[in-house]
Design an enzyme around this catalytic site. Sequence first.
Site, PDB file in Angstrom:
ATOM      1  CG  HIS A   1      92.423  35.124  46.104  1.00  0.00           C
ATOM      2  ND1 HIS A   1      91.650  34.334  47.220  1.00  0.00           N
ATOM      3  CD2 HIS A   1      91.201  35.915  45.740  1.00  0.00           C
ATOM      4  CE1 HIS A   1      90.343  34.295  47.295  1.00  0.00           C
ATOM      5  NE2 HIS A   1      90.191  35.330  46.185  1.00  0.00           N
TER       6      HIS A   1
ATOM      7  CG  ASP B   1      86.446  38.875  48.933  1.00  0.00           C
ATOM      8  OD1 ASP B   1      86.549  39.837  48.205  1.00  0.00           O
ATOM      9  OD2 ASP B   1      86.397  37.489  48.443  1.00  0.00           O
TER      10      ASP B   1
ATOM     11  CG  HIS C   1      85.930  34.394  46.428  1.00  0.00           C
ATOM     12  ND1 HIS C   1      85.639  35.655  46.137  1.00  0.00           N
ATOM     13  CD2 HIS C   1      85.155  33.520  45.570  1.00  0.00           C
ATOM     14  CE1 HIS C   1      84.635  35.817  44.951  1.00  0.00           C
ATOM     15  NE2 HIS C   1      84.619  34.288  44.820  1.00  0.00           N
TER      16      HIS C   1
ATOM     17  CG  ASP D   1      83.424  39.104  46.957  1.00  0.00           C
ATOM     18  OD1 ASP D   1      83.354  39.255  48.050  1.00  0.00           O
ATOM     19  OD2 ASP D   1      84.241  38.477  46.130  1.00  0.00           O
TER      20      ASP D   1
HETATM   21  N1  Q9C Z   1      85.104  32.763  37.387  1.00  0.00           N
HETATM   22  C1  Q9C Z   1      88.236  38.358  44.827  1.00  0.00           C
HETATM   23  O1  Q9C Z   1      87.132  38.236  45.005  1.00  0.00           O
HETATM   24  N2  Q9C Z   1      86.978  33.160  40.081  1.00  0.00           N
HETATM   25  N3  Q9C Z   1      88.739  37.100  44.015  1.00  0.00           N
HETATM   26  C2  Q9C Z   1      87.571  31.827  39.209  1.00  0.00           C
HETATM   27  C3  Q9C Z   1      85.662  31.505  37.910  1.00  0.00           C
HETATM   28  C4  Q9C Z   1      87.883  33.629  40.945  1.00  0.00           C
HETATM   29  C5  Q9C Z   1      87.817  36.353  43.347  1.00  0.00           C
HETATM   30  C6  Q9C Z   1      87.077  31.704  37.940  1.00  0.00           C
HETATM   31  C7  Q9C Z   1      87.252  34.447  41.981  1.00  0.00           C
HETATM   32  C8  Q9C Z   1      88.384  35.337  42.760  1.00  0.00           C
HETATM   33  C9  Q9C Z   1      89.209  39.114  45.220  1.00  0.00           C
HETATM   34 ZN    ZN Z   2      86.039  37.718  46.544  1.00  0.00          ZN
END
Ligand code: Q9C
Ligand code: ZN
Length: 342
Positions: free
Chosen positions: A158, A193, A195, A282
């Site tokens: 990200h 991933d 996301h 994930d």
């Molecule tokens: N819990 C990776 O898997 N979440 N990043 C935002 C709500 C962010 C995930 C807040 C998720 C980021 C590397």
């Molecule tokens: Zn992720």
Amino acid sequence: MITVPGYFDRRQLAHEPVQELHNGGWAAYAEKSSRAEIIAASFDRLNPARDFGLEPLLNVHDRGYVEFLHSAYEEWRATGRDGDAIGYTWPVVQRRPLNLDRIDAKLGLYSYDAATPIAEGTWEASYWSAQTALSALSAIIDGEATVSFALCRPPGHHSGRDYCGGYCYLNNAAIAAEHARRSGRRIAILDIDYHHGNGTQDIFYEDPDVLFVSIHADPTTDYPFFWGHADERGAGAGIGTTVNLPLPRGTDMTAYGSALEEALDAVRAHQADLLVLSFGADTFEDDPISYFRLRQDDYRLIGDRMASIGLPVLVVMEGGYAVDDLGHNVEALLCGLDDHRA
Ligand code: Q9C
Ligand code: ZN
């Protein structure tokens, strides 16, 4: 038993933010250091990271941003505050170069969300996470391995040229990909991933040489919302070398497998000679913050399908928050990748 060589540095554990903003309140930080410990426990031995210095990091990231990461925690604490540094004001409109020194302003300039606090050990851990990716890459470049695993943590996909976000500070996969490209390799990055890897996409968006393909949760329902839609295909000379394959919540291996074949077709068509795999576990059915339905055995199948294209693969760890299962899921993927070659 994992036979793929793995790379890791214990200094990556130094990053331990206390909390993150989650659904409107504070929750325990999901990207905790025990994630790395549990993956490490699946290996008989891990190779230490070598220090490649700042140069490969600066080939991807903006110098001002890297300096910010290095000093942000100290600057935050110098204002007399407790706890971790976290942004709360983002320059969404009328952005212009103001050269603001105030740490609060710099946090807004160099981040895009409130999920990515900077704690005391963030710089040290991020630096070594990137060095771990470079070290795992060197095993492939030097001809010692055809598959190699970088136990990166914090994750990276990200993070863009000049911003952190989504638990990511330095883009480990992009740093390794850029380093490999500079040594003459033709690179495809496959990001699986849950996301979308918006930072990696952004870094190579106008680059025709580096293919970025991503399979992820539809951003109309899932983080990071603003990027990863199917119509994002690259820009300028890079049109066509970004491929986004969003899938709905609830996706299981049947639909996932079809997307994977499509992604692998794109990798083959690019005629890459090195695959960088941004691997997040994930997508697992029991992941606490995600909604796909992959099972442990599915990771073995994914590894197996990936190996079938016959390229060297650098596996770079991204997300995965079902900590108790994380070591086994990584092991399944690496076994699938490796079996094929025996
Ligand atoms: N819990 C990776 O898997 N979440 N990043 C935002 C709500 C962010 C995930 C807040 C998720 C980021 C590397
Ligand atoms: Zn992720």
